[in-house]
Write a protein that holds these residues in place. Sequence first.
Motif, PDB file in Angstrom:
ATOM      1  N   TYR A 454      -5.515 -23.296 -11.392  1.00  0.00           N
ATOM      2  CA  TYR A 454      -5.808 -22.372 -10.515  1.00  0.00           C
ATOM      3  C   TYR A 454      -4.971 -22.426  -9.183  1.00  0.00           C
ATOM      4  O   TYR A 454      -5.249 -21.670  -8.097  1.00  0.00           O
ATOM      5  CB  TYR A 454      -7.291 -22.947  -9.974  1.00  0.00           C
ATOM      6  CG  TYR A 454      -8.334 -23.232 -11.068  1.00  0.00           C
ATOM      7  CD1 TYR A 454      -8.846 -21.955 -11.632  1.00  0.00           C
ATOM      8  CD2 TYR A 454      -8.685 -24.262 -11.423  1.00  0.00           C
ATOM      9  CE1 TYR A 454      -9.801 -22.068 -12.758  1.00  0.00           C
ATOM     10  CE2 TYR A 454      -9.645 -24.536 -12.481  1.00  0.00           C
ATOM     11  CZ  TYR A 454     -10.068 -23.590 -13.066  1.00  0.00           C
ATOM     12  OH  TYR A 454     -11.158 -23.454 -14.233  1.00  0.00           O
ATOM     13  N   GLU A 455      -4.092 -23.355  -9.088  1.00  0.00           N
ATOM     14  CA  GLU A 455      -3.126 -23.410  -7.987  1.00  0.00           C
ATOM     15  C   GLU A 455      -1.951 -22.118  -7.889  1.00  0.00           C
ATOM     16  O   GLU A 455      -1.517 -21.783  -8.911  1.00  0.00           O
ATOM     17  CB  GLU A 455      -2.585 -24.657  -7.894  1.00  0.00           C
ATOM     18  CG  GLU A 455      -1.974 -25.090  -6.495  1.00  0.00           C
ATOM     19  CD  GLU A 455      -1.622 -26.690  -6.249  1.00  0.00           C
ATOM     20  OE1 GLU A 455      -1.465 -26.821  -5.199  1.00  0.00           O
ATOM     21  OE2 GLU A 455      -1.810 -27.227  -7.413  1.00  0.00           O
ATOM     22  N   PRO A 456      -1.681 -21.431  -6.755  1.00  0.00           N
ATOM     23  CA  PRO A 456      -0.693 -20.532  -6.802  1.00  0.00           C
ATOM     24  C   PRO A 456       0.760 -21.159  -6.791  1.00  0.00           C
ATOM     25  O   PRO A 456       0.694 -22.424  -6.511  1.00  0.00           O
ATOM     26  CB  PRO A 456      -0.958 -19.769  -5.338  1.00  0.00           C
ATOM     27  CG  PRO A 456      -2.305 -20.275  -4.858  1.00  0.00           C
ATOM     28  CD  PRO A 456      -2.756 -21.250  -5.703  1.00  0.00           C
ATOM     29  N   SER A 457       1.687 -20.561  -7.361  1.00  0.00           N
ATOM     30  CA  SER A 457       3.027 -21.165  -7.296  1.00  0.00           C
ATOM     31  C   SER A 457       3.745 -21.467  -5.864  1.00  0.00           C
ATOM     32  O   SER A 457       3.046 -20.866  -4.892  1.00  0.00           O
ATOM     33  CB  SER A 457       3.987 -20.356  -7.844  1.00  0.00           C
ATOM     34  OG  SER A 457       4.171 -19.241  -7.366  1.00  0.00           O
ATOM     35  N   ALA A 462       0.385 -15.260  -7.635  1.00  0.00           N
ATOM     36  CA  ALA A 462      -0.975 -15.718  -7.937  1.00  0.00           C
ATOM     37  C   ALA A 462      -1.440 -16.448  -9.391  1.00  0.00           C
ATOM     38  O   ALA A 462      -0.546 -16.080 -10.244  1.00  0.00           O
ATOM     39  CB  ALA A 462      -1.974 -14.617  -7.982  1.00  0.00           C
ATOM     40  N   PRO A 463      -2.316 -17.255  -9.390  1.00  0.00           N
ATOM     41  CA  PRO A 463      -2.798 -17.992 -10.537  1.00  0.00           C
ATOM     42  C   PRO A 463      -2.726 -17.173 -11.803  1.00  0.00           C
ATOM     43  O   PRO A 463      -2.480 -17.361 -13.016  1.00  0.00           O
ATOM     44  CB  PRO A 463      -3.861 -18.951 -10.280  1.00  0.00           C
ATOM     45  CG  PRO A 463      -3.810 -19.006  -8.986  1.00  0.00           C
ATOM     46  CD  PRO A 463      -3.229 -17.808  -8.469  1.00  0.00           C
ATOM     47  N   LEU A 464      -3.274 -15.767 -11.485  1.00  0.00           N
ATOM     48  CA  LEU A 464      -3.423 -15.015 -12.903  1.00  0.00           C
ATOM     49  C   LEU A 464      -2.246 -14.621 -13.476  1.00  0.00           C
ATOM     50  O   LEU A 464      -2.374 -13.970 -14.594  1.00  0.00           O
ATOM     51  CB  LEU A 464      -4.402 -13.641 -12.246  1.00  0.00           C
ATOM     52  CG  LEU A 464      -5.768 -13.931 -11.425  1.00  0.00           C
ATOM     53  CD1 LEU A 464      -6.251 -12.435 -11.150  1.00  0.00           C
ATOM     54  CD2 LEU A 464      -6.576 -14.513 -12.556  1.00  0.00           C
ATOM     55  N   VAL A 481      -2.004  -9.150 -10.148  1.00  0.00           N
ATOM     56  CA  VAL A 481      -2.452 -10.290 -10.126  1.00  0.00           C
ATOM     57  C   VAL A 481      -2.955 -11.008  -8.979  1.00  0.00           C
ATOM     58  O   VAL A 481      -3.657 -12.026  -9.059  1.00  0.00           O
ATOM     59  CB  VAL A 481      -1.458 -11.117 -10.679  1.00  0.00           C
ATOM     60  CG1 VAL A 481      -0.889 -10.855 -12.214  1.00  0.00           C
ATOM     61  CG2 VAL A 481      -0.096 -11.253  -9.776  1.00  0.00           C
ATOM     62  N   ASP A 482      -2.824 -10.194  -7.900  1.00  0.00           N
ATOM     63  CA  ASP A 482      -3.731 -10.581  -6.663  1.00  0.00           C
ATOM     64  C   ASP A 482      -4.976 -10.258  -6.718  1.00  0.00           C
ATOM     65  O   ASP A 482      -5.467  -9.393  -7.633  1.00  0.00           O
ATOM     66  CB  ASP A 482      -2.954  -9.905  -5.665  1.00  0.00           C
ATOM     67  CG  ASP A 482      -1.621 -10.481  -5.080  1.00  0.00           C
ATOM     68  OD1 ASP A 482      -1.082 -11.397  -5.585  1.00  0.00           O
ATOM     69  OD2 ASP A 482      -1.259  -9.978  -4.045  1.00  0.00           O
ATOM     70  N   THR A 483      -5.829 -11.104  -5.926  1.00  0.00           N
ATOM     71  CA  THR A 483      -7.293 -10.755  -6.030  1.00  0.00           C
ATOM     72  C   THR A 483      -7.447 -10.299  -4.515  1.00  0.00           C
ATOM     73  O   THR A 483      -6.968 -10.621  -3.602  1.00  0.00           O
ATOM     74  CB  THR A 483      -8.158 -12.227  -6.321  1.00  0.00           C
ATOM     75  OG1 THR A 483      -7.526 -13.181  -5.580  1.00  0.00           O
ATOM     76  CG2 THR A 483      -7.913 -12.529  -7.933  1.00  0.00           C
ATOM     77  N   MET A 484      -8.988  -9.727  -4.508  1.00  0.00           N
ATOM     78  CA  MET A 484      -9.328  -9.391  -3.139  1.00  0.00           C
ATOM     79  C   MET A 484      -9.788 -10.577  -2.298  1.00  0.00           C
ATOM     80  O   MET A 484     -10.075 -11.668  -2.748  1.00  0.00           O
ATOM     81  CB  MET A 484     -10.487  -8.327  -3.307  1.00  0.00           C
ATOM     82  CG  MET A 484     -10.249  -7.380  -4.362  1.00  0.00           C
ATOM     83  SD  MET A 484     -11.794  -6.089  -4.255  1.00  0.00           S
ATOM     84  CE  MET A 484     -11.319  -5.108  -5.652  1.00  0.00           C
TER      85      MET A 484
END
Length: 798
Positions: A454-457, A462-464, A481-484
């Motif tokens: 779940y952690e960003p790099s 982003a994790p996605l 891959v970014d979220t709102m």
Amino acid sequence: MAYSHQEIDSKWQDLWTKNQIYKAEFPSTKPKYYALDMFPYPSAKGLHVGHLASYTPTDVVSRYKRAQGFNVLHPMGFDAFGLPAEQFAIQTGTHPALTTEEAINNFRRQMDAFGFSFDWDRSLSTADPKFYKWTQFIFTELYKKGLAYQKEVPVNWCPALKTVLANEEVVDGKSERGGHPVIRMPMKQWMLKITDYSEPLLQGLDTVDFPDRTKEGQKNWIGKSLGAEIRFAIKGEKTETLTVFTTRPDTLFGATFMVLAPEHPAVLEITPTEKLPEVKAYIDSTSRKSEVDRKAAKEKSGCFTGAFAIHPITKKELPIWIADYVLIDYGSGAIMAVPGHDERDFEFAQKYGLEIVRVVEGGDELPYSGDGQMVNSDFLNGLSKEDAIKKMVSHLENQNLGHGQVQYKLRDWLFSRQRYWGEPIPVVKNIKDGSIKPLSLAELPVELPEVANYEPSESGEAPLARNTAWVNYSEDYTREVDTMPGSAGSSWYFLRYTDPHNENELASPEAQKYWMPVDLYLGGPEHTVGHLLYSRFWQRFLYEQGHATTPEPYAKLAHQGMILGPDGEKMSKSRGNVINPDDVKADFGADAIRVYICFMGPYDRDKPWSTDGIYGVRRFLDRIWRLCLDEDQNVQLQDGAEFPEDAQKVLHKTIKKVAQDIESLNFNTAVSAMMIYTNELYKLPKVSKEMVLPLIQILAPFAPHFCEELWQRLGQTGFVCVTPWPQYDENLCVDNLLVTAVQVNGKTRGTIDVEANTSEDEALKLAHNLKTVQAQLEGKNIVKVIYKPGRILNIIAK
């Protein structure tokens, strides 16, 4: 003898639920009332007293409106996306959906335990795909209209949380959640063009009932300014120019240097080779400061680029500096510095030995920011500020050096986050040419996929991005891959409550036309320039596109005050002054807490918690109980007991006052009025149901469980919470006696009580009974009397 709150609370909560007492009806011929609380983030910690301070006032109003015959929509949901659940997932590996669902169930249990009259059939969670399908739909509509776009912008990057934060999520240069250092760095982000709505958002404030401080906060944030854009040529450059916006074009002759934001794209282009190392080092150091720190810095810092601008009128060479007090996102990211008449420019000029010129008369010393006649300003000399601005703008336009301009401080809404726990952005990107395509409604919702981590790099990816099977939308396209941000769902959720189960549109026009706008919206003032502004923007956009039926979401807004610890300080674990509402409820009952919160003081003021205060409220409820029931819990009220006119007057005044106070949100004085009437009943030798039942009805919005139980025990049918509100007799609300000030020769010496038809002679007799009047009249003759019952009796004596 006291009532058993444990038994009574659970009994009536079950009955209300079983009988669907709080279900909002649609369609309906009744008048509607829409009361809404700012929905909470479902924390595992559960409700705190701050939630109670917010939800109790709207619940009192909702219950009162139902008794008045309104069809009340009083819903509750959960702002479920966001950092806390994601951080917990990072620490424990537990999926955010699981912790969020557990927290939501706990919140619902607690809310029911305090008797809040929510229509749970309309409940929603922003993390539910059935809800965020429509959040994603709104984004695609914004994109199609050019209001959603991508841009590389300086962002607030939190290395510890590995995510971008909005300005309102940064406090004193640190993340609001966790207190981690925040730096500024460029990153490609999704943006929403809220700036296109600057003027409509300003004008809309004139149509709504908001607190003055909230209106002023939004006006200042939008920051409308009238001024001019001016172009400055750069020495040695044939075509390159710098554009500045200024609200004081009249002070152009006082400009002695220019300052650019370190991020300004022209900085590295205009900087000579020998100055590049120094300039780059300064840019790097500035990037490590948050925007908040840069604004708040007392010590000004800067770096000379080695380049010069040409003054558009005098042709004088002006040194070009970069400094962290100039921000790229406001105006053009460049200013003409007028140190004689601007405090920041003055401090900067003093520090670096730059020229300071007076161009406005006034003040003992510089900098002077007031009005005055122009000096040292060529063709502007002797003119006032207003005339000088007009003449300068005209000159700039005639010479093609600039033009008049309206500017806003409001900046576009940074709308993407490098997080997992948020709404996926519903667009795909062409692998070959980078073009973006919004997904159709038929493809929504784009649901969150599973990820291994779940952690960003470290770089902010982003994790996605790790779920390649999900990312690869097709042979030619990849997913965003970014979220709102968390503010996405909260920007329109009030609309969904009007039609929460609609699978074909975000809310039907028919439901919206009946329910919208929200009649009373209550929540914290900290959302003034975040949620409250964003939701107004989305509502206006949806209205323009035909998806909403009103241009403004909220007709009336109110802010509750904070409940402080018993020591008068903000509640915190470190201070040891936190009040757990579950513990207090176990000791005193839900109704005692509800009434106490209303009685503590004005709803919009901060108030310290007091154990003595809640004891007093519980005693008040127990007194009403003992008035109605004897020690064996048998009804002891006597039908036919005499109801003296004085007591009747107190009752009817109380009914009238409680209604007025609920309407005006003056809950503390409403409770006080009911306490006074209860005291009046205790003065009577016998008390009948006729005297008590109206009191139970008007107390019911505040203490619903308690009042339902008494209503039933006194032989009444149905639920008191939906029994029609008692009527008052206006004739019994008028005082027969009028307080009248008694003056002798114009000076007040006391008061007398008179009736409206009391004669002047009778009033004089009453006045003569006052010793203070006797003393002033001794040895004098009355030569004139001015008498107006209820106002004044002025005795002129010599």
